[in-house]
Scaffold this motif. Sequence first.
Motif, PDB file in Angstrom:
ATOM      1  N   LYS A  77       0.913  -1.066  -0.200  1.00 53.47           N
ATOM      2  CA  LYS A  77      -0.012  -0.015  -0.055  1.00 53.47           C
ATOM      3  C   LYS A  77       0.802   1.114  -0.042  1.00 53.47           C
ATOM      4  O   LYS A  77       0.711   2.151  -0.665  1.00 53.47           O
ATOM      5  N   CYS A  78       1.841   1.309   0.923  1.00 54.96           N
ATOM      6  CA  CYS A  78       2.474   2.450   1.143  1.00 54.96           C
ATOM      7  C   CYS A  78       3.639   2.686  -0.242  1.00 54.96           C
ATOM      8  O   CYS A  78       3.872   3.791  -0.600  1.00 54.96           O
ATOM      9  N   VAL A  79       3.854   1.561  -0.734  1.00 59.34           N
ATOM     10  CA  VAL A  79       4.717   1.710  -1.999  1.00 59.34           C
ATOM     11  C   VAL A  79       4.152   2.434  -3.236  1.00 59.34           C
ATOM     12  O   VAL A  79       4.520   3.232  -3.951  1.00 59.34           O
ATOM     13  N   LEU A  80       2.852   1.861  -3.418  1.00 56.87           N
ATOM     14  CA  LEU A  80       1.896   2.273  -4.369  1.00 56.87           C
ATOM     15  C   LEU A  80       1.602   3.979  -4.114  1.00 56.87           C
ATOM     16  O   LEU A  80       1.648   4.813  -5.074  1.00 56.87           O
ATOM     17  N   GLU A  81       1.338   4.309  -2.805  1.00 58.92           N
ATOM     18  CA  GLU A  81       1.180   5.700  -2.552  1.00 58.92           C
ATOM     19  C   GLU A  81       2.399   6.419  -2.715  1.00 58.92           C
ATOM     20  O   GLU A  81       2.446   7.575  -3.295  1.00 58.92           O
TER      21      GLU A  81
END
Length: 227
Positions: A77-81
């Motif tokens: 999730k935070c990689v995509l963000e």
Amino acid sequence: MEAKVKDRIASWSERWNTGNTGWHVAGVNHCLMEYGEALLPSGSRRRVFIPLCGKTVDLKWFYDGGHEVVGVEAVEKCVLEFFAENSLKYVTETLTWAKVFRTECNRLKIYCCDLMDVELEALGKFDAVWDRGSLVAIYEEDRKKYAALMKSLLTPDFKYLLSTLVYTPTESFNGPPRNVPTELVEELYGDVCKVEVLGSQEDEGRAKKWNLKFFTEYIYLLTPKTQ
């Protein structure tokens, strides 16, 4: 141990999903702004590693400086963000041990996987390491394995900028972030690294929040140890 690893990843994933991410800051980390020159000699282009990178904008700060940047993060999730919030186009590749997100120019990569499962040969060696929030986040029993992993990734002329936190743990608070005193840094890295304290800063706000007597951030520069 495997169950504990799965539990750890699930725990961090839940924190990202619920927005319980007090360690994340919107801007470039203040220690990097103050001591970045010690990590990056003037005019040099370095290969930089950021363990447990989350979606820190420090990744882009290195990238914008012309460096090759590699991060490892278990929560997709935070990689995509990170890529979305920084308007960076990316491509993905699925490996047996990780999913890789990289810019089209291939100069910024984030491996989505458990840090302890990385393939060392695939990651390669690094001239520079920026460790902010990684060593203080892991379990105490993982520290020796973690330090051994990090030391195995270093080139002969490496520079390693390390941020830790020092406090007296209590029954009501013992992290994360966890207490990592200078003696422990020496114990973990002193066999191959010269350990230099660059500075320290009291954080009265977090000391008060967690009812601690003190809460101090230390910044270290680790460099090759001469015989």
